[in-house]
Design a protein around this motif. Structure first.
Motif, PDB file in Angstrom:
ATOM      1  N   THR B  50       4.877   4.534  -1.281  1.00 11.28           N
ATOM      2  CA  THR B  50       5.398   4.679   0.077  1.00 11.28           C
ATOM      3  C   THR B  50       5.716   6.143   0.367  1.00 11.28           C
ATOM      4  O   THR B  50       5.437   6.647   1.456  1.00 11.28           O
ATOM      5  N   GLN B  90       5.608   0.067   5.144  1.00  4.89           N
ATOM      6  CA  GLN B  90       5.968  -1.094   4.334  1.00  4.89           C
ATOM      7  C   GLN B  90       6.955  -1.987   5.081  1.00  4.89           C
ATOM      8  O   GLN B  90       6.976  -3.196   4.897  1.00  4.89           O
ATOM      9  N   ASP B 166       0.476   0.368   4.124  1.00  2.00           N
ATOM     10  CA  ASP B 166       1.364   0.320   2.965  1.00  2.00           C
ATOM     11  C   ASP B 166       1.685  -1.140   2.662  1.00  2.00           C
ATOM     12  O   ASP B 166       2.481  -1.759   3.365  1.00  2.00           O
TER      13      ASP B 166
HETATM   14 MG   LIG Z   1       6.556   1.094  -1.137  1.00  4.28          MG
END
Ligand SMILES: [Mg+2]
Ligand SMILES: Nc1ncnc2c1ncn2[C@@H]1O[C@H](COP(=O)(O)OP(=O)(O)OP(=O)(O)O)[C@@H](O)[C@H]1O
Lengths: 303, 337
Positions: B50, B90, B166
């Motif tokens: 990330t 994410q 992500d």
């Molecule tokens: Mg992550």
């Protein structure tokens, strides 16, 4: 607006010391480097695009209100409650005896409270911003080709709309309890505009506060402490000449006094107009020039 | 969409470093993503996936090193760079109080699409991600998977040249997972580039042409998918006989017939399962045939790809590090709150 925005953007990009110094000479083509030096090129966001973005984001803020109508309660109820409270609880006593004096107090109070509405609505923006910039959607905005200040400007636009709602409600309640502009309709419109201008300048202070404080509750607490003395230490509710000298001196500096006096001048045709209007504009423009760039640069750093 | 720059690599990362206090989230990463391909970034929790994506989308400033996307430098040309990318982070980054349609329409407008086109794109993307029915409902009333899909739709509205995803399918059901994969393949077929982080080997295999495996901010393996698969090993067939007593008989029969793969079949008393490494479809067919011929009663049979843990074991000879997991969970809770 847009030029201030772009400057802030460039400055923000440049003041990342670690990243800059650590970046080795770029192997990118010469055209790129030249473009970077000019600080814009195809990355620059033009005025029209900026306005479009502000429009789209303002629509977002307006839709949020639609989804969450309780957030309009303050703009709708505050003018009603304050008007009824002051007119019927204090009106008779303040004006002296007899029903006639209550009517006189209505004439005094309603224009005075316009600026106060602007201030109280502005106060709410701090808590809103504080919550807003923690949300994940800020990440999306940040990764998009929009100027970050447009997020704040859009919020301000919608807040000014809320102020106008509060002012209109105030005037309607005022008319219902006997307020009379004696045909000064243009003066009333001018006064609404002036109050909105003043309110818009206050927004930036509260946005700044909202960005500085850690929690929404803290923002509310501090705002309230600042607000009370400003509202009561002014000519909003009563004439200032019965106050002790030091307090009267304070009221002359207090911008709310100027806003209230200019509203009275414009809507009732009584008292000085030019002086209070000038001071109101000076305060509004001055506050905006100082606090808006501060708020925008802090917003860039925080989000 | 005009393509003014043509570089062989859509993303170029050199010596990228990002520290959070003592944590070396990204610790000297070099990465090239060729234009028009999908790069899969695999790694356990806390590996730095990330963080890498956030640097490449200008949300974080690197501490050292350099990265360009579509020829634009992440530090010096963030505004140009943002015009070329799309990001599905994410965590959901849509406005909870707006409806799905309003979210997409707003993003269309922010990307300078005309009103009519923004409207059409919003409808189109909702359709593609099976959200048409929920289009007018506020996102706060969406399920987790619906939010995820809306987030993906939002990042694709502007047909970005470079798309970051992500962990795009974490928490999605198999049908919507397939929809997302199809959509990613469409995007790449149009000549765009995708950088995808994932925890699933299956996803990486299906979408990515090249893989980078990272752990603790460092690259521990990289290459084309078949090469890495050769290193890691392919599918495993798991057979659960009806009678546990037949576990070892089964292993013996497979060895006799020469069908026990490269590493040999193994039986686990604990789970009651025989595992057979599968090298080809022919071998798989033959194994299943053998089971019927010899009359083994089968309770369960399945093939599976190596899990991320097994990949790590194969690539590094050690278990994936999960030491940062608690910190990560805290962060997630904070975002949710
Ligand atoms: Mg992550
Ligand atoms: N904002 C932050 N402040 C402090 N530490 C951070 C921050 N963001 C990430 N980290 C740390 O950096 C490391 C890498 O985190 P990152 O989120 O990039 O991992 P990841 O590979 O995406 O993990 P996951 O698979 O769990 O999403 C972790 O140890 C994490 O705790």
């Amino acid at each position: 607006m847009s030029s201030a925005t772009d400057t802030a953007e460039t400055a923000g990009t440049a003041d990342t010391p670690g990243a800059r110094s650590a970046t080795p000479a770029a192997p990118s083509p010469g055209a790129d480097a030249a473009q970077a030096r000019r600080g814009g090129g195809e990355g620059r966001i033009g005025l029209r695009a900026n306005l479009r973005h502000i429009g789209a984001l303002a629509r977002r803020n307006a839709l949020q209100i639609k989804q969450d109508p309780e957030s309009m309660m303050d703009a709708l109820l505050m003018p009603i409650i304050f008007t009824l409270l002051f007119v019927y609880v204090f009106g008779g006593a303040i004006g002296g005896d007899g029903g006639g004096s209550r009517d006189q107090y209505v004439q005094y109070l309603i224009p005075g409270m316009m600026g106060m509405m602007g201030m109280s609505i502005a106060m709410a923006v701090g808590t809103g911003i504080n919550e807003d910039f923690r949300k994940g959607v800020m990440d999306r905005f940040r990764a998009m080709p929009i100027s970050r200040s447009s997020v704040l400007v859009a919020k301000s636009v919608v807040e000014v709309g809320r102020m106008l709602v509060a002012i209109v409600v105030l005037l309607i309640v005022g008319f219902l309890v006997g307020f009379d502009v004696n045909g000064h309709w243009l003066g009333m419109l001018a006064s609404i505009g002036l109050t909105a201008l003043f309110g818009a300048s206050l927004l930036w202070i509260f946005i700044l506060l909202g960005l500085t404080m850690r929690t929404a509750q803290a923002v509310q607490g501090v705002s309230f402490i600042v607000l009370m003395p400003l509202q009561f230490g002014s000519s909003v509710f009563v004439p200032t000449d019965t106050m002790p000298g030091w307090l009267e001196a304070f009221t002359h500096v207090n911008p709310l006094t100027h806003v209230a006096d200019s509203a009275r001048g414009l809507m009732l045709g009584e008292g000085a107009v030019a002086g209070p209007v000038m001071w109101t504009v000076v305060w509004a423009v001055g506050l905006t020039l100082v606090t808006a760039p501060m708020a925008i640069s802090m917003f860039r750093k925080k989000t | 969409m005009t393509r003014q720059k043509t570089t062989a690599n859509a993303v170029e990362v050199r010596g990228l470093v990002k520290h959070f206090g003592e944590t070396r989230a990204v610790d000297g990463i070099d990465l090239d993503v060729r234009e028009g391909t999908v790069m899969g970034v695999l790694g356990p929790n806390g590996a730095g996936k990330t963080t890498l994506v956030r640097i490449l989308s200008t949300l974080l400033q690197p501490d050292a090193g350099q990265a360009t996307v579509a020829g634009y430098d992440v530090v010096r040309q963030p505004r140009e760079l943002r015009r070329t990318i799309g990001l599905t982070g994410q965590y959901a980054s849509v406005d909870e109080k707006l409806s799905g349609w309003e979210n997409l329409y707003m993003i269309g407008r922010l990307l300078d699409l005309p009103r009519l086109q923004s409207r059409r794109r919003a409808d189109e993307m909702l359709e593609r991600f099976s959200l048409t029915e929920a289009a007018r409902r506020p996102v706060s009333k969406y399920s987790g998977g619906m939010r995820r899909r809306l987030d993906l739709a939002a990042s694709m509205i502007g047909r970005p040249r470079v798309l970051y995803l992500d962990e795009p399918t974490t928490g999605l059901d198999p049908r919507t997972r397939n929809e997302v994969w199809d959509e990613v393949q469409n995007i790449v077929a149009d000549g765009n580039t995708v950088l995808l982080t994932t925890q699933y080997m299956e996803e990486a295999e299906r979408l990515a042409s090249e893989l980078t495996v990272i752990d603790r901010g460092k690259i521990i393996a990289e290459g084309r998918v078949p090469e890495l698969k050769a290193k890691v090993g392919g599918r495993t067939l798991e057979i659960r006989p009806q009678r546990a007593a037949e576990l070892h008989q089964l292993v013996g029969a497979l060895a006799q017939a020469g069908l026990d793969g490269v590493g040999g079949a193994t039986a686990s008393e604990e789970t009651g399962v025989v595992s057979v490494p599968i090298v080809s479809d022919e071998q798989l067919t033959a194994v299943v045939g053998l089971l019927g011929e010899r009359g083994f009663g089968i309770a369960d049979i399945a093939t599976h790809l190596p899990s991320l843990d097994e990949v790590f074991l194969a690539l590094t000879g050690q278990k994936a590090t999960h030491e940062d997991e608690t910190a990560y969970v805290d962060e997630k809770e904070e975002v949710a709150a």
